[in-house]
Design a protein around this motif. Structure first.
Motif, PDB file in Angstrom:
ATOM      1  N   GLY A 160       0.820  -1.212   0.000  1.00 21.27           N
ATOM      2  CA  GLY A 160       0.000   0.000   0.000  1.00 21.27           C
ATOM      3  C   GLY A 160       0.849   1.253   0.000  1.00 21.27           C
ATOM      4  N   ASP A 161       0.401   2.241   0.778  1.00 17.81           N
ATOM      5  CA  ASP A 161       1.170   3.490   0.854  1.00 17.81           C
ATOM      6  C   ASP A 161       2.024   3.559   2.113  1.00 17.81           C
ATOM      7  N   GLY A 162       2.096   2.444   2.854  1.00 16.42           N
ATOM      8  CA  GLY A 162       2.970   2.376   4.019  1.00 16.42           C
ATOM      9  C   GLY A 162       2.424   3.035   5.264  1.00 16.42           C
ATOM     10  N   THR A 163       1.150   3.465   5.243  1.00 19.90           N
ATOM     11  CA  THR A 163       0.613   4.207   6.392  1.00 19.90           C
ATOM     12  C   THR A 163      -0.347   3.402   7.255  1.00 19.90           C
ATOM     13  N   SER A 164      -0.641   2.143   6.892  1.00 16.74           N
ATOM     14  CA  SER A 164      -1.511   1.342   7.756  1.00 16.74           C
ATOM     15  C   SER A 164      -0.789   1.073   9.078  1.00 16.74           C
ATOM     16  N   LEU A 165      -1.566   0.938  10.137  1.00 17.28           N
ATOM     17  CA  LEU A 165      -1.005   0.783  11.484  1.00 17.28           C
ATOM     18  C   LEU A 165      -0.825  -0.692  11.811  1.00 17.28           C
ATOM     19  N   TRP A 166       0.303  -1.010  12.436  1.00 19.90           N
ATOM     20  CA  TRP A 166       0.624  -2.397  12.697  1.00 19.90           C
ATOM     21  C   TRP A 166       1.152  -2.545  14.117  1.00 19.90           C
ATOM     22  N   THR A 167       0.712  -3.609  14.793  1.00 20.22           N
ATOM     23  CA  THR A 167       1.093  -3.865  16.184  1.00 20.22           C
ATOM     24  C   THR A 167       2.227  -4.879  16.237  1.00 20.22           C
ATOM     25  N   LEU A 168       3.294  -4.532  16.917  1.00 19.46           N
ATOM     26  CA  LEU A 168       4.429  -5.427  17.126  1.00 19.46           C
ATOM     27  C   LEU A 168       4.532  -5.775  18.611  1.00 19.46           C
ATOM     28  N   THR A 169       4.840  -7.042  18.900  1.00 21.99           N
ATOM     29  CA  THR A 169       4.950  -7.500  20.288  1.00 21.99           C
ATOM     30  C   THR A 169       6.229  -8.291  20.457  1.00 21.99           C
ATOM     31  N   HIS A 170       7.066  -7.867  21.404  1.00 26.08           N
ATOM     32  CA  HIS A 170       8.291  -8.621  21.679  1.00 26.08           C
ATOM     33  C   HIS A 170       7.927  -9.907  22.404  1.00 26.08           C
ATOM     34  N   ALA A 171       8.661 -10.984  22.100  1.00 27.71           N
ATOM     35  CA  ALA A 171       8.376 -12.288  22.698  1.00 27.71           C
ATOM     36  C   ALA A 171       8.452 -12.254  24.219  1.00 27.71           C
ATOM     37  N   ASP A 172       9.352 -11.434  24.773  1.00 32.85           N
ATOM     38  CA  ASP A 172       9.442 -11.337  26.231  1.00 32.85           C
ATOM     39  C   ASP A 172       8.151 -10.788  26.831  1.00 32.85           C
ATOM     40  N   ASP A 173       7.542  -9.817  26.146  1.00 32.70           N
ATOM     41  CA  ASP A 173       6.282  -9.253  26.629  1.00 32.70           C
ATOM     42  C   ASP A 173       5.141 -10.250  26.463  1.00 32.70           C
ATOM     43  N   PHE A 174       5.128 -10.953  25.339  1.00 39.30           N
ATOM     44  CA  PHE A 174       4.114 -11.994  25.143  1.00 39.30           C
ATOM     45  C   PHE A 174       4.200 -13.034  26.254  1.00 39.30           C
ATOM     46  N   ALA A 175       5.430 -13.437  26.590  1.00 38.27           N
ATOM     47  CA  ALA A 175       5.627 -14.458  27.618  1.00 38.27           C
ATOM     48  C   ALA A 175       5.059 -14.015  28.957  1.00 38.27           C
ATOM     49  N   GLN A 176       5.181 -12.740  29.242  1.00 32.42           N
ATOM     50  CA  GLN A 176       4.654 -12.216  30.509  1.00 32.42           C
ATOM     51  C   GLN A 176       3.148 -12.471  30.613  1.00 32.42           C
ATOM     52  N   GLY A 177       2.418 -12.215  29.536  1.00 32.78           N
ATOM     53  CA  GLY A 177       0.980 -12.465  29.549  1.00 32.78           C
ATOM     54  C   GLY A 177       0.657 -13.945  29.582  1.00 32.78           C
ATOM     55  N   LEU A 178       1.409 -14.746  28.803  1.00 33.87           N
ATOM     56  CA  LEU A 178       1.134 -16.180  28.734  1.00 33.87           C
ATOM     57  C   LEU A 178       1.371 -16.855  30.081  1.00 33.87           C
ATOM     58  N   VAL A 179       2.504 -16.576  30.698  1.00 32.92           N
ATOM     59  CA  VAL A 179       2.817 -17.201  31.986  1.00 32.92           C
ATOM     60  C   VAL A 179       1.789 -16.797  33.039  1.00 32.92           C
ATOM     61  N   GLY A 180       1.272 -15.567  32.938  1.00 29.30           N
ATOM     62  CA  GLY A 180       0.259 -15.125  33.890  1.00 29.30           C
ATOM     63  C   GLY A 180      -1.041 -15.895  33.801  1.00 29.30           C
ATOM     64  N   LEU A 181      -1.293 -16.532  32.664  1.00 29.03           N
ATOM     65  CA  LEU A 181      -2.515 -17.327  32.504  1.00 29.03           C
ATOM     66  C   LEU A 181      -2.363 -18.758  33.002  1.00 29.03           C
ATOM     67  N   LEU A 182      -1.121 -19.214  33.162  1.00 32.93           N
ATOM     68  CA  LEU A 182      -0.897 -20.608  33.536  1.00 32.93           C
ATOM     69  C   LEU A 182      -1.501 -20.919  34.907  1.00 32.93           C
ATOM     70  N   GLY A 183      -2.272 -21.976  34.941  1.00 28.81           N
ATOM     71  CA  GLY A 183      -2.847 -22.420  36.206  1.00 28.81           C
ATOM     72  C   GLY A 183      -4.048 -21.622  36.670  1.00 28.81           C
ATOM     73  N   ASN A 184      -4.512 -20.665  35.874  1.00 27.54           N
ATOM     74  CA  ASN A 184      -5.656 -19.842  36.273  1.00 27.54           C
ATOM     75  C   ASN A 184      -6.943 -20.550  35.857  1.00 27.54           C
ATOM     76  N   PRO A 185      -7.729 -21.087  36.779  1.00 31.34           N
ATOM     77  CA  PRO A 185      -8.940 -21.828  36.398  1.00 31.34           C
ATOM     78  C   PRO A 185      -9.979 -20.951  35.716  1.00 31.34           C
ATOM     79  N   ARG A 186      -9.931 -19.634  35.964  1.00 30.37           N
ATOM     80  CA  ARG A 186     -10.880 -18.732  35.307  1.00 30.37           C
ATOM     81  C   ARG A 186     -10.607 -18.613  33.808  1.00 30.37           C
ATOM     82  N   ALA A 187      -9.391 -18.982  33.396  1.00 32.21           N
ATOM     83  CA  ALA A 187      -9.027 -18.847  31.987  1.00 32.21           C
ATOM     84  C   ALA A 187      -9.504 -20.014  31.126  1.00 32.21           C
ATOM     85  N   ILE A 188      -9.999 -21.076  31.748  1.00 30.00           N
ATOM     86  CA  ILE A 188     -10.469 -22.236  30.985  1.00 30.00           C
ATOM     87  C   ILE A 188     -11.704 -21.838  30.183  1.00 30.00           C
TER      88      ILE A 188
END
Length: 325
Positions: A160-188
């Motif tokens: 395109g014209d290079g102006t569309s917005l895009w979200t980038l996530t570092h793996a370390d930040d992703f891991a923070q959210g993922l590990v926080g869900l581990l063992g949480n029965p409310r997340a099932i």
């Protein structure tokens, strides 16, 4: 936590595991090898990063039923309808991506798992990351080949014209959210975005990489339809048309409700410096792919040729138009 990693071991020379991690060697696509590697082990949580379709999901259900109290399926945020009709994207947005086969297969995998959750109590939690990267995985269509092209002054393709917005996530930040869900029965039975709020235009992303390399990238803007038409043999073409060329900004309110400490901190314009250092230290693993180089040269060359044709047609039309009286 006692951590086990199950994989084929083919990336051991690139990514070594910490000594505290127990390595199980098996191919997740081969249930017999997985069952042999697992033995009688049971887990508090299993996270599967390589389940891509309904068949993969069905195999995982059979492998891990009764063996884990929580099964986390790593899906994708590319499965939403494009173009996006409401911002930001929430987990209940319509899952419909007619352009990308990968996304449709991920939808089918989610459906298979949710049927098992509702029907038999299979303890699934679905996670939808967006474009996740780290120092060894540049978030660019074409990976290290694109970084190499920027560094040596070759043209790079931006949809395109290079102006569309895009979200980038570092793996370390992703891991923070993922590990926080581990063992949480409310997340099932729940679905979560795990992305950062680090949002750029594609032109900015390429310019940030160029700045880290000390050069100005030579960007060629090409419509996503033309990229697919000119390079149907390129893995990224379909993803560009059905995902990357559209703006994608995600609502992370739900993961923050379940994981109150989730706070992404790594921004791409800072993290890219680690990426460039990693490239210098692992030159053998970051060589450009000749096939990708050829595709980008083909796309850029075709784009310039088409522009010249239209420019010549325009000049001929102006020359043939009589002056106004």
């Amino acid at each position: 936590m006692s951590v086990y990693v199950l994989n084929r071991g083919q990336n051991a020379k690139h990514r070594s595991l910490p000594e505290s991690v127990t390595w199980l060697q098996a191919d997740i696509g081969d249930p017999a090898s997985v069952s042999k590697a697992l033995g009688d082990l049971e887990f508090g949580a299993v996270a599967n990063f390589v389940s891509y379709n309904a068949a993969d999901a069905a195999r995982a259900i059979e492998l891990f039923r009764g063996r884990t109290r929580q099964y986390l399926h790593i899906s994708t945020a590319s499965l939403y309808r494009k173009p996006v009709l409401a911002w930001p994207i929430v987990e209940s947005n319509l899952r419909q991506n007619p352009f990308v086969g990968y996304s449709r297969e991920k939808i089918a995998a989610e459906d298979e798992l949710m049927r098992a959750c509702v029907g038999t109590g299979f303890p699934v939690t679905i996670v939808r990351p967006s474009h996740t990267y780290d120092q060894a995985t540049p978030p660019l269509p074409g990976d290290w080949t694109v970084v190499d092209r920027i560094a040596r002054g070759s043209e790079v393709i931006v949809p395109g014209d290079g102006t569309s917005l895009w979200t980038l996530t570092h793996a370390d930040d992703f891991a923070q959210g993922l590990v926080g869900l581990l063992g949480n029965p409310r997340a099932i039975g729940e679905v979560f975005h795990i992305t950062s709020d680090d949002i750029y235009t594609w032109d900015q992303i390429y310019s940030i990489v160029g700045a880290a390399l000390g050069v100005e990238p030579r960007i060629v803007h090409i419509p996503a339809d033309d990229i697919l038409a000119g390079a149907p043999d390129w893995f990224w073409s379909e993803l560009i048309l059905g995902d990357l060329s559209h703006s994608a900004v995600f609502d992370n309110a739900k993961i923050r409700r379940y994981v109150p400490d989730f706070a992404p901190r790594l921004t791409f314009h800072a993290a890219v410096l680690d990426m460039i250092r990693w490239r210098a230290e692992h030159a053998g693993q970051c060589r450009p792919a000749p096939a990708v180089d050829a595709i980008m040269d083909r796309l850029a060359g075709g784009h310039h040729a088409a522009r010249k044709i239209f420019a010549d047609l325009g000049a001929a039309a102006r020359a043939a138009t009589p002056p106004a009286s």
